[in-house]
Design a protein around this motif. Structure first.
Motif, PDB file in Angstrom:
ATOM      1  N   LEU A 152       0.846  -1.189   0.000  1.00 56.77           N
ATOM      2  CA  LEU A 152       0.000   0.000   0.000  1.00 56.77           C
ATOM      3  C   LEU A 152       0.881   1.238   0.000  1.00 56.77           C
ATOM      4  N   LEU A 153       0.509   2.223  -0.821  1.00 55.79           N
ATOM      5  CA  LEU A 153       1.273   3.455  -0.951  1.00 55.79           C
ATOM      6  C   LEU A 153       0.552   4.603  -0.254  1.00 55.79           C
ATOM      7  N   ASP A 154       1.299   5.620   0.065  1.00 50.84           N
ATOM      8  CA  ASP A 154       0.736   6.843   0.642  1.00 50.84           C
ATOM      9  C   ASP A 154      -0.107   7.539  -0.425  1.00 50.84           C
ATOM     10  N   PRO A 155      -1.398   7.785  -0.157  1.00 49.49           N
ATOM     11  CA  PRO A 155      -2.234   8.428  -1.187  1.00 49.49           C
ATOM     12  C   PRO A 155      -1.884   9.881  -1.452  1.00 49.49           C
ATOM     13  N   GLU A 156      -1.123  10.513  -0.562  1.00 50.75           N
ATOM     14  CA  GLU A 156      -0.822  11.930  -0.725  1.00 50.75           C
ATOM     15  C   GLU A 156       0.594  12.199  -1.245  1.00 50.75           C
ATOM     16  N   ARG A 157       1.492  11.215  -1.104  1.00 47.11           N
ATOM     17  CA  ARG A 157       2.885  11.432  -1.534  1.00 47.11           C
ATOM     18  C   ARG A 157       3.359  10.242  -2.342  1.00 47.11           C
ATOM     19  N   PRO A 158       3.850  10.458  -3.558  1.00 47.77           N
ATOM     20  CA  PRO A 158       4.335   9.337  -4.358  1.00 47.77           C
ATOM     21  C   PRO A 158       5.637   8.788  -3.802  1.00 47.77           C
ATOM     22  N   PRO A 159       5.929   7.514  -4.037  1.00 48.01           N
ATOM     23  CA  PRO A 159       7.198   6.952  -3.581  1.00 48.01           C
ATOM     24  C   PRO A 159       8.346   7.415  -4.479  1.00 48.01           C
ATOM     25  N   ALA A 160       9.556   7.123  -4.065  1.00 48.93           N
ATOM     26  CA  ALA A 160      10.722   7.475  -4.885  1.00 48.93           C
ATOM     27  C   ALA A 160      10.768   6.642  -6.154  1.00 48.93           C
ATOM     28  N   ALA A 161      10.357   5.374  -6.073  1.00 51.15           N
ATOM     29  CA  ALA A 161      10.381   4.501  -7.240  1.00 51.15           C
ATOM     30  C   ALA A 161       9.332   4.936  -8.254  1.00 51.15           C
ATOM     31  N   PRO A 162       9.632   4.890  -9.549  1.00 54.36           N
ATOM     32  CA  PRO A 162       8.632   5.225 -10.568  1.00 54.36           C
ATOM     33  C   PRO A 162       7.405   4.324 -10.454  1.00 54.36           C
ATOM     34  N   VAL A 163       6.239   4.895 -10.714  1.00 56.46           N
ATOM     35  CA  VAL A 163       4.978   4.167 -10.607  1.00 56.46           C
ATOM     36  C   VAL A 163       4.204   4.287 -11.914  1.00 56.46           C
ATOM     37  N   ILE A 164       3.829   3.142 -12.466  1.00 58.08           N
ATOM     38  CA  ILE A 164       2.887   3.106 -13.584  1.00 58.08           C
ATOM     39  C   ILE A 164       1.495   2.927 -12.981  1.00 58.08           C
ATOM     40  N   ALA A 165       0.613   3.859 -13.247  1.00 51.35           N
ATOM     41  CA  ALA A 165      -0.742   3.815 -12.702  1.00 51.35           C
ATOM     42  C   ALA A 165      -1.680   3.094 -13.662  1.00 51.35           C
ATOM     43  N   VAL A 166      -2.546   2.267 -13.120  1.00 54.94           N
ATOM     44  CA  VAL A 166      -3.648   1.650 -13.862  1.00 54.94           C
ATOM     45  C   VAL A 166      -4.916   2.109 -13.164  1.00 54.94           C
ATOM     46  N   VAL A 167      -5.582   3.113 -13.747  1.00 55.48           N
ATOM     47  CA  VAL A 167      -6.668   3.816 -13.068  1.00 55.48           C
ATOM     48  C   VAL A 167      -7.836   4.034 -14.026  1.00 55.48           C
ATOM     49  N   PRO A 168      -9.021   4.364 -13.497  1.00 54.28           N
ATOM     50  CA  PRO A 168     -10.171   4.616 -14.370  1.00 54.28           C
ATOM     51  C   PRO A 168      -9.893   5.711 -15.393  1.00 54.28           C
ATOM     52  N   VAL A 169     -10.439   5.513 -16.570  1.00 55.01           N
ATOM     53  CA  VAL A 169     -10.191   6.412 -17.700  1.00 55.01           C
ATOM     54  C   VAL A 169     -10.705   7.818 -17.419  1.00 55.01           C
ATOM     55  N   GLU A 170      -9.854   8.809 -17.653  1.00 55.74           N
ATOM     56  CA  GLU A 170     -10.255  10.221 -17.656  1.00 55.74           C
ATOM     57  C   GLU A 170     -10.066  10.835 -19.033  1.00 55.74           C
ATOM     58  N   THR A 171      -9.364  10.128 -19.919  1.00 58.78           N
ATOM     59  CA  THR A 171      -8.976  10.654 -21.220  1.00 58.78           C
ATOM     60  C   THR A 171      -9.962  10.213 -22.296  1.00 58.78           C
ATOM     61  N   ASP A 172     -10.249  11.101 -23.238  1.00 50.72           N
ATOM     62  CA  ASP A 172     -11.060  10.744 -24.398  1.00 50.72           C
ATOM     63  C   ASP A 172     -10.124  10.188 -25.462  1.00 50.72           C
ATOM     64  N   PHE A 173     -10.017   8.862 -25.548  1.00 54.27           N
ATOM     65  CA  PHE A 173      -9.139   8.223 -26.518  1.00 54.27           C
ATOM     66  C   PHE A 173      -9.775   8.117 -27.902  1.00 54.27           C
ATOM     67  N   SER A 174     -11.012   8.582 -28.055  1.00 52.83           N
ATOM     68  CA  SER A 174     -11.678   8.463 -29.354  1.00 52.83           C
ATOM     69  C   SER A 174     -11.214   9.524 -30.341  1.00 52.83           C
ATOM     70  N   ALA A 175     -10.645  10.605 -29.844  1.00 55.78           N
ATOM     71  CA  ALA A 175     -10.183  11.691 -30.720  1.00 55.78           C
ATOM     72  C   ALA A 175      -8.691  11.861 -30.551  1.00 55.78           C
ATOM     73  N   ALA A 176      -7.948  11.646 -31.639  1.00 59.23           N
ATOM     74  CA  ALA A 176      -6.495  11.792 -31.578  1.00 59.23           C
ATOM     75  C   ALA A 176      -6.126  13.252 -31.411  1.00 59.23           C
ATOM     76  N   PRO A 177      -5.166  13.573 -30.535  1.00 65.46           N
ATOM     77  CA  PRO A 177      -4.722  14.963 -30.394  1.00 65.46           C
ATOM     78  C   PRO A 177      -4.101  15.483 -31.681  1.00 65.46           C
ATOM     79  N   ALA A 178      -4.083  16.797 -31.825  1.00 64.11           N
ATOM     80  CA  ALA A 178      -3.438  17.397 -32.999  1.00 64.11           C
ATOM     81  C   ALA A 178      -1.963  17.043 -33.010  1.00 64.11           C
ATOM     82  N   PRO A 179      -1.395  16.715 -34.187  1.00 67.30           N
ATOM     83  CA  PRO A 179       0.025  16.360 -34.237  1.00 67.30           C
ATOM     84  C   PRO A 179       0.900  17.547 -33.867  1.00 67.30           C
ATOM     85  N   LEU A 180       2.042  17.232 -33.270  1.00 66.10           N
ATOM     86  CA  LEU A 180       3.007  18.270 -32.953  1.00 66.10           C
ATOM     87  C   LEU A 180       3.628  18.791 -34.225  1.00 66.10           C
TER      88      LEU A 180
END
Length: 396
Positions: A152-180
């Motif tokens: 279990l991790l601290d919900p308010e402070r990230p650990p020193a080790a890199p973390v890959i999050a697997v979390v509920p979708v907030e992003t609209d993946f149906s529309a591709a962003p404008a290219p750089l």
């Protein structure tokens, strides 16, 4: 032979379903589901990352994602490359790919990324990485190392080790962003003509600058999603309703994307024709400018009814209900100035606020609060009349 063909066909069908079943947060309700599904998927990803070649693949897929914070749809990631990730995760778990595919498809839509900027910069694909998941913002993240050990991790402070999050979708993946756009590429030596001057703004109330004292977002959920809502009288009742929202997923001129504590620019909050129509239909009833950090459906305020009611009650009580505003423009000067809020609004507002957006606060004119900050003219007041930020509002 037929057994192997039918099994392969079944997996192929499930991969197609994974790739096609992505729902955006604007249209997909979050249904009740066991939290063990995201945990199992996170653990299978962590175990698969024990393989250096798979880590390199995950790193490259994250790096080349065009979405904000280099996010990936987990379902699309599992289906990509003829199910490369799905196969690796299933093998690591000792499970059948078809079974894991069904589990991913039955779970709520998930996205994966490194939510902490320092982690995105530091992780080069090494084995010093964790995979974590949490359903609700500020919930205790459940993490797994590459051996599958749960912690279990601290919900308010990230650990020193890199973390890959697997979390509920907030992003609209149906529309591709404008290219750089590469301004230094091409045969013109990187010199491009200046863009034409912008057209004059549509008359209305504009937000031009913000500063918030916190991002009101748990670290596992990444950058904040601030929204600004115009609230006013619902019909001829003593209830509030929303009239307009400025946010990340709104079309122009209401598109507003703030990813840190500070922002400057120009975004319309309420058109002059909208404000005139409101005033005609609701004489004497002014509008509130209300800020939320959205954790649910875009531009729909959802929060605990008691928290919202207490917030408005404390702020209205502190400033004798001079906690709203309206167009006070003259022929010589355009201005959005302080005005009285309808006194019973806070008590009746609860009916349409019912889940977990973060209530940053309601804007109160600086002269009413008695505090000013250079370049800002309204103060965002939150629970207990605490100061959660300051913003600049202009009539244009």
């Amino acid at each position: 032979m037929l057994h192997h063909i039918s099994r392969g066909a079944a997996v192929a069908l499930l991969l197609t379903a994974l790739a096609c079943s992505e729902r955006t947060p604007a249209t997909a309700p979050v249904v009740a589901t066991s939290v063990t599904a995201p945990e199992r998927l996170a653990r299978s990803l962590a175990l698969a990352l024990g393989d250096a070649a798979f880590r390199s693949y995950v790193k490259s897929e994250l790096d080349r994602s065009p979405f904000r914070e280099h996010k990936l749809s987990l379902r699309r990631f599992l289906a990509a490359g003829n199910g490369r990730a799905l196969g690796a995760m299933a093998r690591a778990m000792g499970a059948a790919p078809a079974g894991l595919a069904r589990e991913a498809d039955d779970a709520i839509p998930l996205e994966m990324y490194l939510p902490v900027p320092e982690h995105r910069r530091a992780w080069i694909g090494g084995d010093d990485v964790l995979v974590a998941t949490a359903i609700a913002d500020h919930a205790v993240p459940v993490a797994f190392d590459l051996r599958g050990n749960r912690q279990l991790l601290d919900p308010e402070r990230p650990p020193a080790a890199p973390v890959i999050a697997v979390v509920p979708v907030e992003t609209d993946f149906s529309a591709a962003p404008a290219p750089l756009v590469c301004l230094s590429c091409g045969g013109d030596g990187g010199i491009t003509p200046p863009p034409p001057p912008p057209p004059p703004p549509t008359p209305g109330l504009y937000l031009t600058k913000t500063h918030f004292v916190d991002d009101f977002e748990g670290w596992l959920k990444g950058a904040p999603e601030f929204e600004v809502h115009i609230l006013g009288q619902k019909g001829q009742t003593d209830s509030l309703t929303g009239y307009q929202c400025a946010g990340e997923k709104q079309p122009a001129p209401y598109a507003f994307d703030q990813n840190g504590l500070d922002w400057s620019g120009s975004v319309m909050l309420f058109g002059k024709t909208q404000l005139d129509a409101y005033n005609a239909a609701h004489p004497g009833q002014n509008v509130r400018v209300f800020v939320v950090e959205d954790d649910d459906t875009a531009c729909e305020i959802k929060a605990n009814r008691d928290l919202l009611g207490n917030l408005l009650k404390s702020v209205d009580g502190a400033y004798k209900t001079v906690t709203a505003g309206n167009d006070s423009s003259t022929t010589a000067q355009k201005a959005f100035k302080r005005a009285s809020a309808f006194q019973k609004l806070w008590a009746a507002i609860a009916a349409f606020f019912n889940t977990n957006d973060e209530l940053v606060g309601t804007a109160v004119a600086s002269e009413v609060v008695g505090v000013s900050y250079a370049g800002f003219n309204w103060i965002v007041k939150g629970a207990g009349n605490g100061t959660n930020g300051w913003i600049n509002l202009e009539m244009k």
